[in-house]
Design a protein around this motif. Structure first.
Motif, PDB file in Angstrom:
ATOM      1  N   ILE A   1      -8.743  38.556  13.687  1.00  0.00           N
ATOM      2  CA  ILE A   1      -7.575  38.752  12.829  1.00  0.00           C
ATOM      3  C   ILE A   1      -6.258  38.854  13.588  1.00  0.00           C
ATOM      4  O   ILE A   1      -5.180  38.642  13.024  1.00  0.00           O
ATOM      5  CB  ILE A   1      -7.762  40.025  11.966  1.00  0.00           C
ATOM      6  N   LYS A   2      -6.302  39.130  14.878  1.00  0.00           N
ATOM      7  CA  LYS A   2      -5.068  39.419  15.607  1.00  0.00           C
ATOM      8  C   LYS A   2      -4.084  38.258  15.575  1.00  0.00           C
ATOM      9  O   LYS A   2      -2.874  38.457  15.448  1.00  0.00           O
ATOM     10  CB  LYS A   2      -5.389  39.794  17.059  1.00  0.00           C
ATOM     11  N   TRP A   3      -4.574  37.022  15.662  1.00  0.00           N
ATOM     12  CA  TRP A   3      -3.681  35.852  15.679  1.00  0.00           C
ATOM     13  C   TRP A   3      -2.852  35.781  14.398  1.00  0.00           C
ATOM     14  O   TRP A   3      -1.680  35.370  14.423  1.00  0.00           O
ATOM     15  CB  TRP A   3      -4.501  34.569  15.837  1.00  0.00           C
ATOM     16  N   LEU A   4      -3.466  36.178  13.255  1.00  0.00           N
ATOM     17  CA  LEU A   4      -2.756  36.129  11.978  1.00  0.00           C
ATOM     18  C   LEU A   4      -1.604  37.126  11.962  1.00  0.00           C
ATOM     19  O   LEU A   4      -0.514  36.840  11.450  1.00  0.00           O
ATOM     20  CB  LEU A   4      -3.737  36.417  10.832  1.00  0.00           C
ATOM     21  N   LEU A   5      -1.849  38.304  12.531  1.00  0.00           N
ATOM     22  CA  LEU A   5      -0.803  39.321  12.554  1.00  0.00           C
ATOM     23  C   LEU A   5       0.283  38.981  13.570  1.00  0.00           C
ATOM     24  O   LEU A   5       1.413  39.466  13.454  1.00  0.00           O
ATOM     25  CB  LEU A   5      -1.424  40.685  12.863  1.00  0.00           C
ATOM     26  N   GLN A   6      -0.041  38.150  14.559  1.00  0.00           N
ATOM     27  CA  GLN A   6       0.995  37.662  15.469  1.00  0.00           C
ATOM     28  C   GLN A   6       1.981  36.765  14.714  1.00  0.00           C
ATOM     29  O   GLN A   6       3.187  36.780  14.967  1.00  0.00           O
ATOM     30  CB  GLN A   6       0.354  36.867  16.625  1.00  0.00           C
ATOM     31  N   ILE A   7       1.458  35.984  13.787  1.00  0.00           N
ATOM     32  CA  ILE A   7       2.294  35.061  13.011  1.00  0.00           C
ATOM     33  C   ILE A   7       2.989  35.772  11.862  1.00  0.00           C
ATOM     34  O   ILE A   7       4.160  35.493  11.549  1.00  0.00           O
ATOM     35  CB  ILE A   7       1.431  33.899  12.468  1.00  0.00           C
ATOM     36  N   LEU A   8       2.277  36.715  11.222  1.00  0.00           N
ATOM     37  CA  LEU A   8       2.792  37.363  10.014  1.00  0.00           C
ATOM     38  C   LEU A   8       2.780  38.885  10.143  1.00  0.00           C
ATOM     39  O   LEU A   8       2.058  39.572   9.415  1.00  0.00           O
ATOM     40  CB  LEU A   8       1.951  36.940   8.806  1.00  0.00           C
ATOM     41  N   PRO A   9       3.600  39.441  11.014  1.00  0.00           N
ATOM     42  CA  PRO A   9       3.696  40.905  11.093  1.00  0.00           C
ATOM     43  C   PRO A   9       4.527  41.438   9.930  1.00  0.00           C
ATOM     44  O   PRO A   9       5.192  40.668   9.222  1.00  0.00           O
ATOM     45  CB  PRO A   9       4.412  41.122  12.427  1.00  0.00           C
ATOM     46  N   PRO A  10       4.525  42.747   9.711  1.00  0.00           N
ATOM     47  CA  PRO A  10       5.287  43.332   8.596  1.00  0.00           C
ATOM     48  C   PRO A  10       6.772  42.994   8.619  1.00  0.00           C
ATOM     49  O   PRO A  10       7.389  42.906   7.549  1.00  0.00           O
ATOM     50  CB  PRO A  10       5.052  44.836   8.785  1.00  0.00           C
ATOM     51  N   VAL A  11       7.375  42.796   9.808  1.00  0.00           N
ATOM     52  CA  VAL A  11       8.801  42.511   9.874  1.00  0.00           C
ATOM     53  C   VAL A  11       9.117  41.147   9.256  1.00  0.00           C
ATOM     54  O   VAL A  11      10.259  40.896   8.847  1.00  0.00           O
ATOM     55  CB  VAL A  11       9.304  42.561  11.336  1.00  0.00           C
ATOM     56  N   VAL A  12       8.120  40.273   9.136  1.00  0.00           N
ATOM     57  CA  VAL A  12       8.288  38.990   8.448  1.00  0.00           C
ATOM     58  C   VAL A  12       7.862  39.096   6.991  1.00  0.00           C
ATOM     59  O   VAL A  12       8.591  38.704   6.074  1.00  0.00           O
ATOM     60  CB  VAL A  12       7.477  37.875   9.158  1.00  0.00           C
ATOM     61  N   VAL A  13       6.671  39.649   6.768  1.00  0.00           N
ATOM     62  CA  VAL A  13       6.108  39.670   5.421  1.00  0.00           C
ATOM     63  C   VAL A  13       6.894  40.600   4.495  1.00  0.00           C
ATOM     64  O   VAL A  13       7.141  40.264   3.326  1.00  0.00           O
ATOM     65  CB  VAL A  13       4.620  40.089   5.459  1.00  0.00           C
ATOM     66  N   GLY A  14       7.323  41.771   5.003  1.00  0.00           N
ATOM     67  CA  GLY A  14       8.071  42.706   4.163  1.00  0.00           C
ATOM     68  C   GLY A  14       9.308  42.071   3.548  1.00  0.00           C
ATOM     69  O   GLY A  14       9.471  42.080   2.311  1.00  0.00           O
TER      70      GLY A  14
ATOM     71  N   ASN B   1       4.669  50.605   7.964  1.00  0.00           N
ATOM     72  CA  ASN B   1       4.361  50.093   9.306  1.00  0.00           C
ATOM     73  C   ASN B   1       5.408  50.485  10.337  1.00  0.00           C
ATOM     74  O   ASN B   1       5.386  49.975  11.461  1.00  0.00           O
ATOM     75  CB  ASN B   1       4.204  48.572   9.258  1.00  0.00           C
ATOM     76  N   LYS B   2       6.316  51.392   9.914  1.00  0.00           N
ATOM     77  CA  LYS B   2       7.328  51.949  10.821  1.00  0.00           C
ATOM     78  C   LYS B   2       8.114  50.862  11.558  1.00  0.00           C
ATOM     79  O   LYS B   2       8.311  50.908  12.771  1.00  0.00           O
ATOM     80  CB  LYS B   2       6.664  52.900  11.828  1.00  0.00           C
ATOM     81  N   VAL B   3       8.538  49.847  10.780  1.00  0.00           N
ATOM     82  CA  VAL B   3       9.364  48.781  11.350  1.00  0.00           C
ATOM     83  C   VAL B   3      10.759  49.351  11.615  1.00  0.00           C
ATOM     84  O   VAL B   3      11.446  49.793  10.695  1.00  0.00           O
ATOM     85  CB  VAL B   3       9.448  47.570  10.401  1.00  0.00           C
ATOM     86  N   ASP B   4      11.164  49.358  12.859  1.00  0.00           N
ATOM     87  CA  ASP B   4      12.443  49.952  13.272  1.00  0.00           C
ATOM     88  C   ASP B   4      13.553  48.911  13.159  1.00  0.00           C
ATOM     89  O   ASP B   4      13.670  48.011  13.995  1.00  0.00           O
ATOM     90  CB  ASP B   4      12.330  50.455  14.710  1.00  0.00           C
TER      91      ASP B   4
END
Length: 441
Positions: free
Chosen positions: A114-127, A364-367
């Motif tokens: 799953i890690k590759w997917l979160l590299q592409i779509l982290p919360p800072v993008v999806v949110g 997700n504590k996106v700063d």
């Protein structure tokens, strides 16, 4: 297990089984018929496709995940745009392609994790993209609420707006103050309350219900039977990018569902199976003329409050949805719901979608004090809400939501610092903890 719980493979008694299945039907009903109502699809087909999609999902996940699938709100704006460019036939082709993306992602997750997917779509993008989905629909909700349906130019109507406000008020009261199961179906409660008010001020005509037959085959759109599908890059770029957002939402739903049931569904039967099930459900919908499907948080809420996790109960709800789609009186009754009633509900629902994007950033504590995160989120929001389009040729353009999503992904990959952000993502941390406790399927 607590004695009051009903396990995933347990079958309740017949009477209890029917009641529990109806609860799931009511939980998904309001939102599932709202999506086709907004985009001009047939609500009866949406019910049938959601039922068939749910049954396919249960089969693909080996009967181990008690999830119900209904119409996806994330695809509303892309469907409206695709419809304006190529009609409903183009919408169905775009939905089919989006379903194929789910299948490709499922294969990659099975192979690479799953890690590759979160590299592409982290919360800072999806949110921010989820915020764009909600805010981008704001004008649609207000137009439905304020103006006489079909008027051109738009004609303001106080009776219509009052119906929208009453519906909105009832929905809010149901969501905030009602307890138990009723708290899980505020959309349905709001629609019923708004419908009664609209009837009292003369906005409803029951003629279609009187003329409809009890049994009626829905107006299905079957490829190569009802129409000849054709591929379009323009439609693909409108519909496909939204799949990457809904896939990330799907991961979040699986995390919540795992906590509710007390089993690690990410590990067993595996995230690849649940995503594949979601994709197959969307493909089924596209072959029938329904909107794309997704797992429903409303039904996860039903599981949480009833502690009945039986997939047979969820499957029963799916069968009921299919049956309702063939009852002409019910389909006709749905068609009599006034546009402002749906507009009133939409004001809250679209705002909740936007707010859920904010919640993803917070959870997700996106700063946003970091320039990297601030740049990515800001560009996505302005491109998406502002309606920017990339016009390459007269026949080929990238619509605003797709452009915002693609740009966000590229910025995330190009600007340094993403590795640390992914490791801090709650989805990734929970998945790592779960996999250390239970071997993957």
């Amino acid at each position: 297990m607590n004695q009051k719980e009903v396990g995933i493979r347990e079958i309740p008694s017949k009477g209890k089984w029917l009641v529990l299945s109806f609860q799931h039907l009511f939980a998904m009903f309001g939102a599932t018929i709202l999506v086709p109502f907004l985009v001009g699809l047939n609500p009866a087909v949406a019910l049938v496709s959601s039922g068939l999609g749910t049954l396919a999902y249960l089969l693909i996940t080996k009967g181990q995940i008690p999830a119900y699938l209904g119409s996806s709100f994330a695809f509303i704006a892309p469907i409206i745009l695709a419809k304006s460019l190529g009609g409903m036939e183009a919408v169905m082709v775009g939905s089919f392609l989006a379903g194929l993306v789910y299948g490709g992602v499922a294969v990659l997750i099975k192979t690479l994790g799953i890690k590759w997917l979160l590299q592409i779509l982290p919360p800072v993008v999806v949110g921010p993209v989820i915020i764009v989905i909600g805010l981008g629909l704001a004008t649609t909700a207000i137009d439905m609420a304020m103006y006489i349906p079909g008027s051109d130019p738009k004609v303001y109507s106080l009776p219509h707006f009052s119906a929208a406000l009453v519906t909105l008020g009832i929905t809010i009261i149901a969501a905030v103050f009602l307890k138990g199961f009723l708290n899980l179906i505020p959309v349905l409660v709001g629609i019923i309350g708004g419908y009664l008010y609209a009837y009292s001020i003369g906005l409803i005509d029951f003629t279609p219900v009187q003329e409809a037959s009890w049994l009626q085959v829905p107006d299905l759109m079957i490829p190569f039977v009802s129409y000849s599908p054709t591929f379009s890059w323009q439609i693909a770029l409108i519909m496909v990018p939204i799949a990457v957002v809904t896939i990330t939402e799907h991961i979040g739903d699986q995390m919540v569902l795992s906590k509710v049931v007390g089993k690690n569904f990410i590990a067993k039967p595996g995230l690849h199976r649940s995503i594949l099930g979601d994709g197959v459900a969307t493909i089924i919908a596209s072959c029938l003329g329904g909107p794309p499907n997704t797992t429903y948080g409303e039904n996860i809420g039903v599981l949480a409050i009833t502690r009945v996790f039986s997939v047979f109960v969820v499957g029963g709800a799916a069968l009921l949805a299919i049956a309702f789609g063939f009852v002409g009186k019910i389909t006709a009754l749905i068609s009599t719901i006034p546009t402002p009633v749906m507009g009133g509900v939409s004001i809250l629902l679209f705002g909740i979608i936007a707010s859920s994007g904010l919640r993803m950033l917070i959870d997700n504590k996106v700063d946003l004090g970091k320039k990297r995160n601030l740049v990515i989120s800001s560009v996505i929001l302005v491109l998406g809400v502002g309606g920017a389009t990339l016009q390459i040729t007269d026949e080929f353009q990238v619509a605003s939501m797709a452009l915002a999503t693609i740009t966000g992904i590229l910025l995330n990959l190009l600007i340094p610092g993403r590795d640390k952000d992914v490791q801090n993502t709650s989805i990734f941390k929970e998945d790592s903890q779960n996999q250390s406790k239970e071997p993957a399927a």
